[in-house]
Design a protein around this motif. Structure first.
Motif, PDB file in Angstrom:
ATOM      1  N   TYR A 111       0.844  -1.203   0.000  1.00  0.00           N
ATOM      2  CA  TYR A 111       0.000   0.000   0.000  1.00  0.00           C
ATOM      3  C   TYR A 111       0.876   1.248   0.000  1.00  0.00           C
ATOM      4  CZ  TYR A 111      -3.716   3.228   1.343  1.00  0.00           C
ATOM      5  OH  TYR A 111      -4.609   4.262   1.367  1.00  0.00           O
ATOM      6  N   ARG A 112       1.881   1.251   0.848  1.00  0.00           N
ATOM      7  CA  ARG A 112       2.792   2.398   0.934  1.00  0.00           C
ATOM      8  C   ARG A 112       3.561   2.582  -0.371  1.00  0.00           C
ATOM      9  NH1 ARG A 112       8.293   2.576   1.901  1.00  0.00           N
ATOM     10  NH2 ARG A 112       9.103   4.398   3.012  1.00  0.00           N
ATOM     11  N   SER A 113       4.104   1.467  -0.908  1.00  0.00           N
ATOM     12  CA  SER A 113       4.909   1.549  -2.130  1.00  0.00           C
ATOM     13  C   SER A 113       4.070   1.998  -3.320  1.00  0.00           C
ATOM     14  CB  SER A 113       5.552   0.186  -2.417  1.00  0.00           C
ATOM     15  OG  SER A 113       6.399  -0.210  -1.364  1.00  0.00           O
ATOM     16  N   THR A 114       2.832   1.470  -3.407  1.00  0.00           N
ATOM     17  CA  THR A 114       1.959   1.843  -4.516  1.00  0.00           C
ATOM     18  C   THR A 114       1.578   3.315  -4.440  1.00  0.00           C
ATOM     19  OG1 THR A 114       1.057  -0.406  -4.564  1.00  0.00           O
ATOM     20  CG2 THR A 114      -0.193   1.307  -5.714  1.00  0.00           C
ATOM     21  N   THR A 115       1.308   3.804  -3.238  1.00  0.00           N
ATOM     22  CA  THR A 115       0.961   5.212  -3.066  1.00  0.00           C
ATOM     23  C   THR A 115       2.122   6.107  -3.476  1.00  0.00           C
ATOM     24  OG1 THR A 115      -0.521   4.637  -1.245  1.00  0.00           O
ATOM     25  CG2 THR A 115       0.123   6.947  -1.442  1.00  0.00           C
ATOM     26  N   VAL A 116       3.318   5.755  -3.042  1.00  0.00           N
ATOM     27  CA  VAL A 116       4.505   6.527  -3.417  1.00  0.00           C
ATOM     28  C   VAL A 116       4.715   6.485  -4.933  1.00  0.00           C
ATOM     29  CG1 VAL A 116       7.021   6.654  -3.230  1.00  0.00           C
ATOM     30  CG2 VAL A 116       5.632   6.234  -1.190  1.00  0.00           C
ATOM     31  N   LEU A 135      -6.830   2.167  -5.604  1.00  0.00           N
ATOM     32  CA  LEU A 135      -5.758   1.536  -6.366  1.00  0.00           C
ATOM     33  C   LEU A 135      -4.686   0.955  -5.449  1.00  0.00           C
ATOM     34  CD1 LEU A 135      -5.333   4.148  -9.257  1.00  0.00           C
ATOM     35  CD2 LEU A 135      -6.336   1.854  -9.423  1.00  0.00           C
ATOM     36  N   SER A 136      -4.298   1.703  -4.456  1.00  0.00           N
ATOM     37  CA  SER A 136      -3.279   1.222  -3.526  1.00  0.00           C
ATOM     38  C   SER A 136      -3.787   0.030  -2.712  1.00  0.00           C
ATOM     39  CB  SER A 136      -2.846   2.345  -2.583  1.00  0.00           C
ATOM     40  OG  SER A 136      -2.250   3.401  -3.291  1.00  0.00           O
ATOM     41  N   GLY A 137      -5.038   0.104  -2.275  1.00  0.00           N
ATOM     42  CA  GLY A 137      -5.605  -0.987  -1.502  1.00  0.00           C
ATOM     43  C   GLY A 137      -5.784  -2.250  -2.325  1.00  0.00           C
ATOM     44  N   ALA A 138      -6.229  -2.095  -3.580  1.00  0.00           N
ATOM     45  CA  ALA A 138      -6.408  -3.258  -4.448  1.00  0.00           C
ATOM     46  C   ALA A 138      -5.078  -3.932  -4.736  1.00  0.00           C
ATOM     47  CB  ALA A 138      -7.085  -2.831  -5.751  1.00  0.00           C
ATOM     48  N   ALA A 139      -4.048  -3.156  -5.030  1.00  0.00           N
ATOM     49  CA  ALA A 139      -2.720  -3.712  -5.285  1.00  0.00           C
ATOM     50  C   ALA A 139      -2.177  -4.411  -4.044  1.00  0.00           C
ATOM     51  CB  ALA A 139      -1.760  -2.606  -5.722  1.00  0.00           C
ATOM     52  N   ALA A 140      -2.379  -3.807  -2.885  1.00  0.00           N
ATOM     53  CA  ALA A 140      -1.908  -4.400  -1.638  1.00  0.00           C
ATOM     54  C   ALA A 140      -2.618  -5.718  -1.349  1.00  0.00           C
ATOM     55  CB  ALA A 140      -2.135  -3.420  -0.482  1.00  0.00           C
ATOM     56  N   ALA A 195     -10.506 -12.483  -6.756  1.00  0.00           N
ATOM     57  CA  ALA A 195     -11.704 -11.740  -7.157  1.00  0.00           C
ATOM     58  C   ALA A 195     -12.357 -11.088  -5.947  1.00  0.00           C
ATOM     59  CB  ALA A 195     -12.698 -12.679  -7.844  1.00  0.00           C
ATOM     60  N   GLN A 196     -12.188 -11.683  -4.770  1.00  0.00           N
ATOM     61  CA  GLN A 196     -12.752 -11.133  -3.540  1.00  0.00           C
ATOM     62  C   GLN A 196     -11.890 -10.022  -2.973  1.00  0.00           C
ATOM     63  OE1 GLN A 196     -12.436 -13.922  -0.344  1.00  0.00           O
ATOM     64  NE2 GLN A 196     -12.523 -12.295   1.193  1.00  0.00           N
ATOM     65  N   ILE A 197     -10.586 -10.267  -2.910  1.00  0.00           N
ATOM     66  CA  ILE A 197      -9.736  -9.359  -2.141  1.00  0.00           C
ATOM     67  C   ILE A 197      -9.497  -8.037  -2.852  1.00  0.00           C
ATOM     68  CG2 ILE A 197      -7.435 -10.016  -2.992  1.00  0.00           C
ATOM     69  CD1 ILE A 197      -8.556  -9.512   0.681  1.00  0.00           C
ATOM     70  N   VAL A 198      -9.457  -8.029  -4.167  1.00  0.00           N
ATOM     71  CA  VAL A 198      -9.197  -6.772  -4.869  1.00  0.00           C
ATOM     72  C   VAL A 198     -10.290  -5.743  -4.593  1.00  0.00           C
ATOM     73  CG1 VAL A 198      -8.932  -5.698  -7.123  1.00  0.00           C
ATOM     74  CG2 VAL A 198      -7.717  -7.813  -6.617  1.00  0.00           C
ATOM     75  N   PRO A 199     -11.569  -6.066  -4.835  1.00  0.00           N
ATOM     76  CA  PRO A 199     -12.600  -5.072  -4.487  1.00  0.00           C
ATOM     77  C   PRO A 199     -12.715  -4.860  -2.985  1.00  0.00           C
ATOM     78  CG  PRO A 199     -13.617  -7.113  -5.217  1.00  0.00           C
ATOM     79  CD  PRO A 199     -12.164  -7.235  -5.518  1.00  0.00           C
ATOM     80  N   PHE A 200     -12.462  -5.911  -2.183  1.00  0.00           N
ATOM     81  CA  PHE A 200     -12.557  -5.745  -0.730  1.00  0.00           C
ATOM     82  C   PHE A 200     -11.564  -4.701  -0.225  1.00  0.00           C
ATOM     83  CE2 PHE A 200     -10.961  -6.627   3.526  1.00  0.00           C
ATOM     84  CZ  PHE A 200     -12.137  -6.581   4.258  1.00  0.00           C
ATOM     85  N   MET A 201     -10.300  -4.869  -0.605  1.00  0.00           N
ATOM     86  CA  MET A 201      -9.291  -3.936  -0.122  1.00  0.00           C
ATOM     87  C   MET A 201      -9.490  -2.552  -0.720  1.00  0.00           C
ATOM     88  SD  MET A 201      -7.784  -5.645   2.097  1.00  0.00           S
ATOM     89  CE  MET A 201      -6.756  -4.247   2.514  1.00  0.00           C
ATOM     90  N   GLY A 202      -9.917  -2.512  -1.975  1.00  0.00           N
ATOM     91  CA  GLY A 202     -10.166  -1.223  -2.589  1.00  0.00           C
ATOM     92  C   GLY A 202     -11.265  -0.468  -1.872  1.00  0.00           C
ATOM     93  N   VAL A 203     -12.399  -1.156  -1.631  1.00  0.00           N
ATOM     94  CA  VAL A 203     -13.518  -0.523  -0.926  1.00  0.00           C
ATOM     95  C   VAL A 203     -13.117  -0.196   0.510  1.00  0.00           C
ATOM     96  CG1 VAL A 203     -15.855  -0.890  -0.041  1.00  0.00           C
ATOM     97  CG2 VAL A 203     -15.272  -1.614  -2.369  1.00  0.00           C
ATOM     98  N   VAL A 237     -18.706  -2.680   5.479  1.00  0.00           N
ATOM     99  CA  VAL A 237     -19.169  -2.400   4.121  1.00  0.00           C
ATOM    100  C   VAL A 237     -18.482  -3.312   3.110  1.00  0.00           C
ATOM    101  CG1 VAL A 237     -19.240  -0.667   2.280  1.00  0.00           C
ATOM    102  CG2 VAL A 237     -19.741   0.000   4.647  1.00  0.00           C
ATOM    103  N   ALA A 238     -17.166  -3.408   3.201  1.00  0.00           N
ATOM    104  CA  ALA A 238     -16.407  -4.194   2.227  1.00  0.00           C
ATOM    105  C   ALA A 238     -16.695  -5.683   2.360  1.00  0.00           C
ATOM    106  CB  ALA A 238     -14.915  -3.922   2.395  1.00  0.00           C
ATOM    107  N   LYS A 239     -16.756  -6.188   3.586  1.00  0.00           N
ATOM    108  CA  LYS A 239     -16.982  -7.620   3.803  1.00  0.00           C
ATOM    109  C   LYS A 239     -18.337  -8.065   3.259  1.00  0.00           C
ATOM    110  CE  LYS A 239     -14.814 -10.200   5.828  1.00  0.00           C
ATOM    111  NZ  LYS A 239     -13.833 -11.236   5.427  1.00  0.00           N
ATOM    112  N   THR A 240     -19.364  -7.268   3.478  1.00  0.00           N
ATOM    113  CA  THR A 240     -20.702  -7.621   2.995  1.00  0.00           C
ATOM    114  C   THR A 240     -20.733  -7.687   1.470  1.00  0.00           C
ATOM    115  OG1 THR A 240     -21.705  -6.574   4.938  1.00  0.00           O
ATOM    116  CG2 THR A 240     -23.137  -6.979   3.043  1.00  0.00           C
TER     117      THR A 240
END
Length: 330
Positions: A111-116, A135-140, A195-203, A237-240
Motif C-alpha cells: 500500500y505504501r509503495s503503490t501510493t509513493v 488503487l493502492s488498496g487493491a494492489a496491496a 476476485a474477492q480481495i481486490v474489491p474488498f481492499m479497494g472498498v 461495508v467491504a466484507k458484505t
C-alpha cells in the motif's frame, strides 16, 4: 502543509522496515483475538445443510448422521467446545498466525509503495483521494493474497477438521498436499480469493481513508478513536459486498482427496467460481451464499479496528523512536 496532506501521508511515512514491523504486529495481535470467531465462520461457510434444508422443496438433502448442524455464533461456539474442547476454537491458528503476520506486512508495505509510486508517476494530489486509496488498496490486497495463499488454505483445512484429524501437523499437511495434490493443490480457490480481495481492499481503504478524517474530529466514539471506528465501518461495508466469493473460496479450498474427512462429511464437489455459485444457489438458495455472514461481520469489525489501531500507533511509535535516535546520534 495542511491537515489533509499531513493525514494523507501518514499511511506511507517511515522506512520500509518500520512499515513491515508495524504491519506484522497489527496482524499478529488481531489474529490472536479473533481466532475462535474465524473457526466458527469457516465451519458455517462449509456447512451446505441446515435444519431448513431438510424440507421437501430443497434440492440439498439433510445432513449425514456424522455431520454436525451449526446454527448461530454462540451455539456453534458451545458445540465446538463440547465436542472438541476449548482448543478446537484455535484449530488452524499456527498457519493463520503466519498468514496474518505475513499478509499484514505485505499489505501495508505494498500500500505504501503503490501510493509513493502513484505520486511519483502521476503526481501527488492529481488523483482523487478515494481513487488513490482504491488503487493502492487493491494492489496491496492482491499481492498479499497471492503470496500467502498456501497458508490460507492450510488454515481453512485445519479449522475444518473435527476430532478425526485429517492432518496431524503442519509439516504433515504440507507433505500430504504436495504428494497427493501437487503444487496446484496449495492454490485451490485462488481465483475467487483474488476476485474477492481486490474489491474488498479497494472498498475498505477508500471508505477508511474517507471516514477517518471527519471521524477524527469527533469525541466519545464507540471504538475509542477515529482510526478504529473508521476501520470498523469500512470493514463491514467491504466484507458484505464480497462475502459470497469468500464462501466459495472456502468450499473450493477443502476439495480434493480429503473432502469427505472433515467435520462436515457431506461437502459437495465444487469446481470453478461461477459454477460453484450457481450450484450453491440451486441447492441452498441465495441465502446459501451468505452462511456465516453474521459471525464474519462480528469478526471483521474488531479485527479491522485492532489492526488499523495497532498499525497506526506502532508505526508512529517506530517513526518517533527512529527520529529520537537520529537526534541523539547527531
Amino acid at each position: 502543509m495542511g491537515r489533509h496532506e499531513t493525514n494523507n501521508t501518514r499511511n506511507y511515512q517511515g522506512s520500509r522496515l518500520q512499515v513491515v514491523t508495524a504491519g506484522a504486529a497489527a496482524g499478529l495481535i488481531s489474529r490472536f483475538m479473533i481466532a475462535p470467531l474465524d473457526v466458527v465462520k469457516i465451519r458455517l461457510q462449509l456447512q451446505s445443510h441446515s435444519p431448513s434444508d431438510a424440507l421437501p422443496h430443497k434440492k440439498q438433502g439433510p445432513p449425514t448422521a456424522s455431520s454436525p448442524v451449526y446454527k448461530g455464533t454462540l451455539r456453534t461456539l458451545r458445540l465446538i467446545v463440547a465436542n472438541e474442547g476449548i482448543t478446537g476454537l484455535w484449530k488452524g491458528n499456527v498457519p493463520a498466525e503466519m498468514m496474518y503476520v505475513s499478509y499484514a506486512a505485505l499489505q501495508f508495505t505494498t500500500y505504501r509503495s503503490t501510493t509513493v509510486f502513484l505520486h511519483q508517476t502521476i503526481g501527488e494530489g492529481k488523483l482523487p483521494h478515494a481513487a488513490e486509496s482504491f488503487l493502492s488498496g487493491a494492489a496491496a490486497g492482491a499481492t498479499a493474497t497471492a503470496a500467502t495463499y498456501p497458508l490460507d488454505l492450510l488454515r481453512t483445512r485445519f479449522a475444518a477438521q473435527g476430532n478425526d484429524r485429517v492432518y496431524t501437523s503442519l509439516r504433515r499437511a504440507v507433505a500430504d498436499i504436495g504428494r497427493d495434490e501437487g503444487f496446484r493443490g496449495f492454490f485451490r480457490g485462488l481465483v475467487p480469493g483474488l476476485a474477492q480481495i481486490v474489491p474488498f481492499m479497494g472498498v475498505f481503504f477508500a471508505v477508511y481513508e474517507t471516514a477517518r478524517l471527519p471521524l477524527g474530529t469527533l469525541k466519545a466514539l464507540p471504538w475509542g478513536s477515529g482510526d478504529a471506528t473508521a476501520g470498523v465501518f469500512a470493514s463491514i461495508v467491504a466484507k458484505t459486498c464480497v462475502f459470497p466469493l469468500d464462501l466459495v473460496r472456502k468450499r473450493i479450498q477443502v476439495q480434493g482427496p480429503t473432502r469427505g474427512r472433515y467435520v462436515h462429511k457431506d461437502i459437495p464437489e465444487y469446481a470453478g467460481t461461477v459454477r460453484s455459485i450457481r450450484r450453491i444457489v440451486a441447492a441452498e438458495g441465495v441465502r446459501g451464499l451468505y452462511r456465516g455472514l453474521t459471525v464474519s461481520l462480528l469478526k471483521a469489525a474488531p479485527a479491522s479496528a485492532v489492526t488499523m489501531w495497532t498499525y497506526e500507533r506502532a508505526l508512529n511509535f517506530l517513526v518517533k523512536h527512529g527520529e529520537e535516535e537520529s537526534g541523539d546520534a547527531a
